[in-house]
Design a protein around this motif. Sequence first.
Motif, PDB file in Angstrom:
ATOM      1  N   GLN A 166       0.743  -1.356   0.150  1.00 40.44           N
ATOM      2  CA  GLN A 166       0.139  -0.067  -0.111  1.00 40.44           C
ATOM      3  C   GLN A 166       0.685   1.335   0.089  1.00 40.44           C
ATOM      4  O   GLN A 166       1.912   1.288   0.843  1.00 40.44           O
ATOM      5  N   PHE A 168       1.366   5.176   0.861  1.00 41.53           N
ATOM      6  CA  PHE A 168       0.608   5.958   1.958  1.00 41.53           C
ATOM      7  C   PHE A 168       1.435   7.002   2.060  1.00 41.53           C
ATOM      8  O   PHE A 168       2.590   7.364   1.976  1.00 41.53           O
ATOM      9  N   CYS A 239       5.794   3.021   0.967  1.00 41.61           N
ATOM     10  CA  CYS A 239       4.949   1.852   0.381  1.00 41.61           C
ATOM     11  C   CYS A 239       5.338   0.682   1.299  1.00 41.61           C
ATOM     12  O   CYS A 239       6.601  -0.036   1.354  1.00 41.61           O
ATOM     13  N   ARG A 242       0.457  -3.884   3.660  1.00 38.51           N
ATOM     14  CA  ARG A 242      -0.980  -3.399   4.305  1.00 38.51           C
ATOM     15  C   ARG A 242      -1.048  -3.798   5.732  1.00 38.51           C
ATOM     16  O   ARG A 242      -1.661  -3.244   6.543  1.00 38.51           O
ATOM     17  N   ILE A 249      -3.181   3.295   9.597  1.00 33.42           N
ATOM     18  CA  ILE A 249      -4.209   4.134   8.779  1.00 33.42           C
ATOM     19  C   ILE A 249      -5.496   4.154   9.743  1.00 33.42           C
ATOM     20  O   ILE A 249      -6.369   5.287   9.501  1.00 33.42           O
ATOM     21  N   ALA A 256      -3.800   6.191   3.347  1.00 36.20           N
ATOM     22  CA  ALA A 256      -3.692   5.113   2.170  1.00 36.20           C
ATOM     23  C   ALA A 256      -4.203   6.042   0.563  1.00 36.20           C
ATOM     24  O   ALA A 256      -4.845   6.956   0.637  1.00 36.20           O
TER      25      ALA A 256
END
Length: 292
Positions: A166, A168, A239, A242, A249, A256
């Motif tokens: 992910q 971010f 990155c 997740r 998050i 994200a």
Amino acid sequence: MHYTLRQLEVFLAAAHTENITRAAEQLSMSQSAASSALKDLEKQFSIQLFDRIGKRLQINELGRALRPQAEALLDQAQALEQALRQHDRIGELKIGATLTIGNYLAVDLMADFIQRHPSASVKLHVANTEAISQQVLNFKLDMGLVEGELQHPDLEVTKWRDDELQVFCSPEHPLASKATLSDKELIEAQWILREPGSGTRQAFDRAMHELLPKMDIRLELQHTEAIKRAVENGLGIGCLSRLSLAGAIDSGRVVALPTPSRDLRRHFYFILHRQKYRSEGIIRWLELCRNS
């Protein structure tokens, strides 16, 4: 039989330590006894397993070729001894895990494993994919749980579970309000990434391969928490898995950033040496991981 298990133990300890004195200490032997055992093994078969460089023992081509068979034989001998003493007992298990797996999956697995097998002792070593694979190849670890893709003739690599990276950033970052990131924005951003040799970096580089020459990689760090902290402080965008970002998050510490044009999916893998004896402990650990 013209060799003893003790001679094989000395051979393997010397291969690990590259020094006969340290090998003797590891085996609780005198230096002279260990040296004699190694010399006797070589003399019996008219071979040389090491090149002697001062006090250092450097394993040679023949030694490297024989090492996996010696490791497997000793593993089986130890498993037999354990079975004779207590057939249902699981002893020490040395597991290697890459950073994301080590921090966010392996500890819970260890706790579950020990609860199921109270006699077990699990030692966890956390490093990047490259380092874990080398230690599995050198029989310093029983097996590894890694994020990176590997191809080596001596390694058995098996898919374990799916994961996804992910992108971010900090809530205050100029990109935080973007619904999606374009390739132009990915190129213009300053990045804080895992180091080369890590599975996370391997997956990132694969997903961004044609953009990489133009990307601004500001920092390369070895720890996910350090990357999250740097991103939170506005030093750039990152990155990570997740799995490692869920808490940050949810709490709003990071945001994200969707990247629909980039495939950030990947797998986690089990790695074992092909000649590693599959002890009861290894078999039970694999079962637990697959069912988790």
